[in-house]
Every structure is written in structure tokens, then in C-alpha cells.
Design a protein around this motif. Structure first.
Motif: not given
Ligand code: WTA
Length: 624
Positions: A318-321, A341-345, A348-353, A533-537
Motif C-alpha cells: 500500500a502506498p500509504d504504509h 500515477t493516478v489522481p486518487t493517489l 492523497m498526497i496533495n497537501g503533504c509537506d 456518488l462523488p468522493d473527494r479521494v
């Protein structure tokens, strides 16, 4: 909207930097593709670029003889110090395989497969996580002319059994287990269940990965590493249209479709686009974050990068592990140059420092699989890419084998969230239901007006669906993509979404009909409608509206369990709503009216039983 141009530095070193490529390709379409084809090695040249006499069954490079494995491995094997695969396990283990080692191991597995009875034309299923052995298995099949059928490891045993049966696989390569979010997953158990259900797998090869305890069936099961021999196997001389692999994908039916790809046309397409769009060169390390079990993993994690002679990076888990920073750790640790990569990922990284990381090796970012929102686009371009490197948004499908729409990084200015233009050598249009071209900014159906080398050969065993889904709406010469889109006044395209009953969850196609069929098999269910339904992530999330004789928690749990078992965790429903009746028009269930009610709080005027959706307009986000 004005486009953003890439930096001069990038342009000067890009593979493709002459804008005349577009006009050259349209004036001399055949020569354009043949020039790329000639950069690969053929055992015998083709005598005809395209045979369209049996349209819509298009055949490219007719008469040509080629081997995909030879082009991806043998051609580069002399470079003994050059990495072909960098693999990192979720638990931190890593392995680097040079082209020479890859050559050796692919040969060893090829001869082992032959000894087990795999021949040219055999069907070999691969039910494997992202392991180097999975790439080796794909290439070994390609080497001996066996067609591989990759089954994403996250799919349930039942989904796997369907794919084994539909493809008539005789052999299966799987693993004992793998790690996902720190948990050990017993893959062999699922593989056994799938084999039992199908009943026609002759031999199973098991890669030792997680070292978990598994049961081995005598005479049928063999350990991968025990089979490897020291023998070499010469690559089979294969017809250009020999089926390289089958990839299952969801469409607007209850069952996934097996998309069959060719050897020659497919390889030319992914090779050409790896160079044109991803700007891949032998010095690059590309990290395609998609699993090998999806088309993106096949085309731009394996065949494209290796045909170019670049290094491909594979990550197992998992990319977030243990956390989302894993992504940046990997880029920094190996010096990844191209991040696809894919927009979902990306969301998830959007906003990371990322200030603590040295990510300066990156020189191109690519996105694929679902529409990207302008905010995420801006983060990828502005933060991850430091406004210095191009971001290509590539549109394509399992069926097209490789990229169709995208920016060419040094040539096409970027417009946030746009998928650029049709690539050279490909002609698209946006038309209405009657076939008329729509005006700029008007939404219409995206079509491809000419075949191209990467186009699928067919749907496995289902000629009528192949014609019906893709080549009926606008005839046998115009490919209907199933997506709606619009174009601005400079010809840049934006994708709106699917026009059929398929939704996109984290870049994975899920058929609503397939979901509904699974749920309907539960005894207490009378009717069900599945809606995205639309989902933000994730882009979309699944909501189920259910009419049941026994509404409540118990049935809801049964539904979730059934979906996970039949389809896989990816289709886990985010919302289950029990309702006395479903909205209808002329007897037909209107999924669109449910969406309108829940998302836009509106009661559609075409519904014949408006009471059915009235309540849904009051559904609060907390209920979802
Ligand atoms: C969607 C994945 C917007 C589209 C390679 C298409 C996209 C479906 C993009 C194919 C993109 C793919 N922007 N939407 N850049 N790329 N899609 O077969 O709806 O898994 O029809 O292939 O994904 O999904 P598939």
C-alpha cells in the motif's frame, strides 16, 4: 485559457520536440507508425501495415514476426550493469535486477514452463502481487508464445475463477502470500479456492514471498524457485497478431470482458508512447504506481519501459504504509525520474509537506485513469513538480492498449486538468448521438476515427459484444469510447466521465450491473440499484439503494460481505440505503434519478413514482 509551456531545459533534451510531428503523422500516417516499429527488432518484416478487410477486427503489421520478450529483454541483456527492475517490498526489502539477470531468470522460467507443458498458444493465468517474479512470469510467457492473463491480487477467489474459466487457462502462477498495510494476505488459499471452483488448472507454480504456511497439492503445485533451471530458451518467432495477453475489465454488462491484445501492434504502440508521452530514455527510472494487474501496469510498468531499455520500479504494498510519506521516501531513495500515477493517489498526497525530501530527480509526472481536479493538478504541477517539470495527463483505456490523448510534454502547453490532444498518428472527435461534431465547449461522445496499432484484437470469446459495445453506435470504422468529453477552441480536450453504467473508483472501472447482480443473489433482496456518488479521494464511491423484505443491519452486512467475496474489496459499498421502492420511468429503474436526488437534492421530472426519491433528497452527508 492559456496553456503553460514546459521549461526550456526540458524541451532541449526531450525525445520529441519538433511540432511538425503532428502534420507529418497526419500526412503520412503509415510511415509515422512504421518508423517506430522499425526501432524494434523483428524476425521478419511485415508486408502490410494494416489489414482492415475484416473491420472492425483490425490487424496491424500483417506478416511481421516478432517476440515481445526478445525486444524487452534480450536486446538489452548485454548491458550487464544496467538495472531493469527495482523492486521494493512493503516491509522494506528490496531487490535490483539487471537486464542480464532478468535475461537469465526469464530464460530459466521459460524452460521450466515448457517442461511443465506450456506451449505456444497456452493460456497462463498470473494471480500475483507486484513482485519482480510477476514481471518475469509475464516475459517468460511472452517468450514462449503463451498468452498471459493477469488477475489483480486483490480480486476475490470468485472473480479469479471467472477469469480462469472465461480465458480457459490451463496454468496458474501465484504466490504464497504478500503484505498489505502490514498484514499478511494468504494468496495461495484464494488461488486454491479459484482452482477448485474452475477445476481445469493443470499446474500451479507458487512464488515463495511471504513464507506463510500453505498447502501444496501433489503433482499439481510446484515451488517457483525449485523449478528454475539453467537452460536457455530461444524466443518463439511469433506472428505480429499473436495474442500477447488478455486483460479483464468492466463494461456495461454483468461480467467482466477479456480484452485481447496483440504482440506487434501493442508493443509498437506502448513503445512509441513511452517515448513520445512519458519521454522515456534508457537512463530513466519510471515508477508506475498502478498494480501490474491493471493495464497501466502492463503497458507502462512492463512492456513500454523495458522495450525502451529503461528501469522500472515496482512497489509491492500500500502506498500509504506506514504512512503517505512512503511515496516520497521511494522517489528520493532510488532517484525516480518519471512518476506515473493516478489522481486518487495524487489526492492523497496533495497537501503533504515535502520540504524535507530531495525530489529533484523527478523530471516528468504523469496522471492516468480518472479525471483529475484542477486543485490536485495544481499541487502536482506546482509543489511536486516545482513548476519546473511537465505534467502529462494521459487518457486511454484497457481496450486501446496505450495512450490516445495526452500532452506531448515538450510540445503541448498544459492546461490544468485537460488531457491535451490526440497523439500524432491517432484521430479523435467529439460528436453527438447523431454523429455530428459538437461545438467547442459542448459535451459530446469521444470517438476514435481511425484504428491504431494498440487497439485490442477482440473480446475473448465474444464477437458480438465486441461489435456491439464499440463498433455499433457509429459503425465499424469509428470506435466508441464510452466517455463524454469537450474540447476548447484550441483543440484541447477535457474528459467529463463515462456515459455507460461503469464508474471509476480510484481509477478502477467497476460495473454497476455486475454489482447489482451480485447483490440480487442474496435471498432477502427484492431490488437494488447501484449508483456512483462523488468522493473527494476516490473519485467515486458506491451507493446501493435496496428494496428488501428484511431491511436492516444484518442484510447490509450480508451485502457488503457478498460484494467483497464476489468482486473484491475495491467495490466495498460506502452507503447502503433501504427504500420501499426504486424510482422508475416506464418500468425501467432510473439510477440517474437517485443520483440527482442524493447529490443535487432534486426530484427528477421523468420519474413515474416521485415519492420513491423524495426521501432521498433529505439524506444528510452523515448518513452517507
Ligand atoms: C477513464 C485505464 C479522465 C476513462 C488506462 C476511460 C480517464 C477509463 C483518464 C479507462 C484521464 C482514463 N482522465 N479519465 N486521464 N484515463 N480515464 O480501462 O473513463 O482501466 O474510459 O484504463 O478510465 O479505464 P481503464
Amino acid at each position: 485559457m492559456k496553456g503553460i509551456y514546459p521549461s526550456k531545459e526540458f524541451v532541449l533534451s526531450a525525445n520529441v520536440r519538433d511540432p511538425a510531428i503532428y502534420s507529418r503523422a497526419s500526412e503520412n500516417w503509415i510511415e509515422f507508425w512504421e518508423d517506430f516499429a522499425r526501432e524494434l527488432e523483428w524476425f521478419e518484416p511485415w508486408y502490410s501495415f494494416l489489414d482492415d478487410s475484416r473491420a472492425p477486427f483490425y490487424r496491424f503489421f500483417v506478416g511481421g514476426k516478432i517476440n515481445a520478450c526478445y525486444n524487452c529483454v534480450d536486446r538489452h541483456a548485454e548491458k550487464k550493469n544496467k538495472a531493469a527492475i527495482i523492486w521494493e517490498g512493503e516491509n522494506g526489502e528490496s531487490r535490483i535486477i539487471t537486464y542480464y539477470q532478468l535475461y537469465r531468470e526469464v530464460n530459466a522460467l521459460s524452460s521450466a514452463l515448457k517442461e511443465l507443458g506450456v506451449k505456444q498458444g497456452s493460456k497462463v493465468a498470473l494471480y500475483l502481487p507486484n513482485l519482480a517474479e510477476a514481471v518475469i512470469a509475464m516475459l517468460a510467457c511472452a517468450r514462449i508464445g503463451a498468452t498471459h492473463i493477469y488477475i489483480f491480487e486483490g480480486f476475490s477467489a470468485k472473480s479469479a475463477a471467472y477469469r480462469l474459466k472465461d480465458s480457459r487457462a490451463e496454468f496458474l502462477i501465484t504466490a504464497d502470500g504478500y503484505f498489505r498495510r502490514g498484514r499478511l494476505i494468504n494468496l495461495k488459499e484464494k488461488a486454491d479456492e479459484a482452482c477448485d471452483e474452475y477445476g481445469k488448472i493443470k499446474k500451479v507454480i507458487v512464488v515463495r514471498r511471504a513464507k506463510n504456511e500453505v498447502s501444496m497439492v501433489e503433482d499439481r503445485d510446484h515451488w517457483y524457485h525449485d523449478l528454475l533451471s539453467k537452460k536457455n530458451t530461444s524466443p518463439e518467432v511469433l506472428d505480429s497478431n499473436h495474442p500477447l495477453f488478455i486483460m479483464y475489465t468492466s463494461g456495461s454488462t454483468a461480467e467482466p470482458k477479456g480484452i485481447v491484445h496483440s504482440t506487434g501492434g501493442y508493443l509498437v504502440h506502448v513503445y512509441a508512447t513511452s517515448k513520445m508521452v512519458l519521454d522515456l530514455k534508457p537512463d530513466d527510472i519510471i515508477w508506475t504506481t498502478a498494480s501490474l494487474g491493471w493495464i497501466t501496469g502492463h503497458s507502462y510498468g512492463v512492456y513500454g519501459p523495458l522495450a525502451v531499455g529503461a528501469t522500472t520500479l515496482l512497489y509491492e504494498g500500500a502506498p500509504d504504509h506506514p504512512d503517505i510519506c512512503r511515496i516520497f521516501d521511494i522517489i528520493e531513495k532510488y532517484g525516480v525520474t518519471v512518476f506515473y500515477t493516478v489522481p486518487t493517489l495524487a489526492r492523497m498526497i496533495n497537501g503533504c509537506d515535502i520540504s524535507g525530501y530531495d525530489l529533484s530527480s523527478l523530471r516528468l509526472i504523469g496522471s492516468v485513469g480518472e479525471p483529475i481536479d484542477p486543485e490536485t493538478w495544481s499541487w502536482l504541477y506546482g509543489e511536486l513538480g516545482r513548476k519546473k517539470i511537465p505534467l502529462v495527463n494521459t487518457w486511454w483505456q484497457t481496450e486501446t492498449g496505450g495512450h490516445v490523448l495526452s500532452q506531448i510534454p515538450a510540445l503541448t502547453p498544459m492546461k490544468p486538468a485537460s488531457v491535451g490532444k490526440a497523439l500524432p498518428g491517432i484521430e479523435v472527435d467529439i460528436i453527438d448521438d447523431g454523429g455530428k461534431k459538437v461545438k467547442p465547449f459542448e459535451i459530446g461522445n469521444l470517438v476514435i476515427k481511425k484504428p491504431f496499432p494498440g487497439i485490442m484484437l477482440e473480446i475473448n470469446g465474444d464477437t458480438s459484444s465486441y461489435i456491439k459495445f464499440y463498433w455499433t453506435k457509429y459503425g465499424k470504422r469509428v470506435y466508441f469510447t464510452g466517455d463524454s468529453a469537450y474540447m476548447d477552441d484550441e483543440g484541447h480536450i477535457w474528459i467529463v466521465g463515462r456515459v455507460d453504467d461503469v464508474i471509476n473508483i480510484s481509477g478502477h472501472r467497476v460495473s454497476l450491473i455486475e454489482l447489482e447482480h451480485a447483490v440480487m443473489e442474496i435471498p432477502d433482496i427484492r431490488e437494488v440499484a447501484a449508483v456512483g456518488l462523488p468522493d473527494r479521494v476516490k473519485g467515486s464511491a458506491i451507493a446501493l439503494f435496496v428494496v428488501s423484505s428484511n431491511p436492516g443491519k444484518e442484510v447490509a452486512e450480508k451485502i457488503t460481505e457478498k460484494i467483497e467475496r464476489d468482486i473484491g474489496k475495491i467495490a466495498h459499498p460506502a452507503l447502503i440505503v433501504f427504500t420501499p421502492e426504486l424510482p422508475r420511468a416506464g418500468g425501467k429503474i432510473l439510477r440517474r434519478a437517485i443520483y440527482e436526488a442524493v447529490v443535487n437534492k432534486k426530484v427528477s421530472s421523468v420519474v413515474s413514482n416521485p415519492d420513491s426519491v423524495e426521501k432521498l433528497t433529505k439524506l444528510k452527508p452523515s448518513d452517507r
